[in-house]
Design an enzyme around this catalytic site. Structure first.
Site: not given
Ligand code: NAP
Length: 238
Positions: A19, A66, A147, A162, A166
């Site tokens: 996702r 995982d 991030s 967090y 990071k």
């Molecule tokens: N969204 C933002 O604004 C933002 C900003 C800066 C950085 N980021 C970074 O971008 C990346 C993606 O974020 P996102 O916004 O797409 O987050 P998200 O929608 O919350 O998706 C997180 C993903 O990580 C998976 N995950 C969590 N724990 C895991 C584990 N132990 N093993 C394998 N998979 C695991 C989740 O799986 P499940 O579906 O099983 O939970 C999900 O697929 C992250 O590194 C986040 O820190 C995001």
């Protein structure tokens, strides 16, 4: 997985590919002809995501990944050695606990520990498991999805688990980049920007933009940077 020499960026593994930004990265990589392994900690969610992509005419192979499960990641390394026996791109995307609900002074250290387990150690152990294959790749890219919250220069209070995880991931990026320079593995940390996902919430930019920021580091030429921290192809202060 097919034994043909893959097109696009070769064979790529994206963690947290079921996702959000991870799924969009899988979509883009598959769209460019790469052989993509969609890592998902929940195989059912991963299969659903792979089926969604098939509906769009794209192929991705789901594998249970995982990153918090040390034994599982060790087994993943062995399984990748067997099939497909090649890896060119690793995107450490999986992350948890954007802890807007707590501050450093009152942080639950168990939450901090969980964040470090997934966001830092998960990326670290996945990189280690993939390194034998990445080292053999003719153009290996290791991308740690970080991030701006991990930028020490810009760091204030809040989101302590967090932010610390990071910042540590950024430090790991520097260390691995230096150690893998002679192997030709480009290692960079990338911020996708504020993106409207489950983690980012409403108001962020579209997931396509966040994924594009990460893809930039996947698509670097062989003489591209290593050991950097970027957003949208531009350096971010550490
Ligand atoms: N969204 C933002 O604004 C933002 C900003 C800066 C950085 N980021 C970074 O971008 C990346 C993606 O974020 P996102 O916004 O797409 O987050 P998200 O929608 O919350 O998706 C997180 C993903 O990580 C998976 N995950 C969590 N724990 C895991 C584990 N132990 N093993 C394998 N998979 C695991 C989740 O799986 P499940 O579906 O099983 O939970 C999900 O697929 C992250 O590194 C986040 O820190 C995001």
């Amino acid at each position: 997985m097919s034994t043909e020499v893959p097109r696009g960026h070769g064979v790529a593994l994206v963690t947290g590919g079921n996702r959000g930004i991870g799924l969009e990265l899988v979509r883009r990589l598959a769209g460019r002809g790469s052989s993509v392994i969609l890592g998902s900690r929940d195989p059912q969610k991963g299969e659903a995501a792979a089926a969604e992509l098939r509906g769009e005419g794209l192929q991705a192979e789901m594998r249970a990944v995982d990153v918090a499960d040390a034994a599982g990641i060790e087994a993943l390394g062995a399984s990748l050695e067997r099939d497909p026996g090649r890896l060119d791109v690793l995107v450490n995307n999986a992350a948890i606990h954007y802890d807007t609900w707590q501050t450093g002074v009152d942080a639950d250290v168990d939450v901090v520990r969980e964040a470090l387990e997934t966001n830092l150690l998960g990326a670290w152990r996945t990189a280690q498991a993939c390194l034998p294959l990445l080292r053999r790749s003719p153009r290996a890219r290791l991308v740690n999805v970080s991030s701006g919250a991990g930028s020490i220069t810009g760091m204030g209070g809040g989101t302590p688990a967090y932010s610390v995880s990071k910042a540590a991931l950024n430090a790991l990026t520097r260390i691995l980049a230096a150690e893998l320079r002679n192997d030709g593995v480009l290692v960079n940390a990338v911020c996708p920007g504020w993106v409207a996902t489950d983690m980012g919430g409403a108001g962020g930019r579209p997931v396509e933009n966040g994924a594009a920021s990460v893809m930039w580091a996947v698509e670097l030429p062989d003489d591209g940077p290593t050991g950097g921290f970027f957003r949208d192809g531009r350096p971010v202060d550490w």
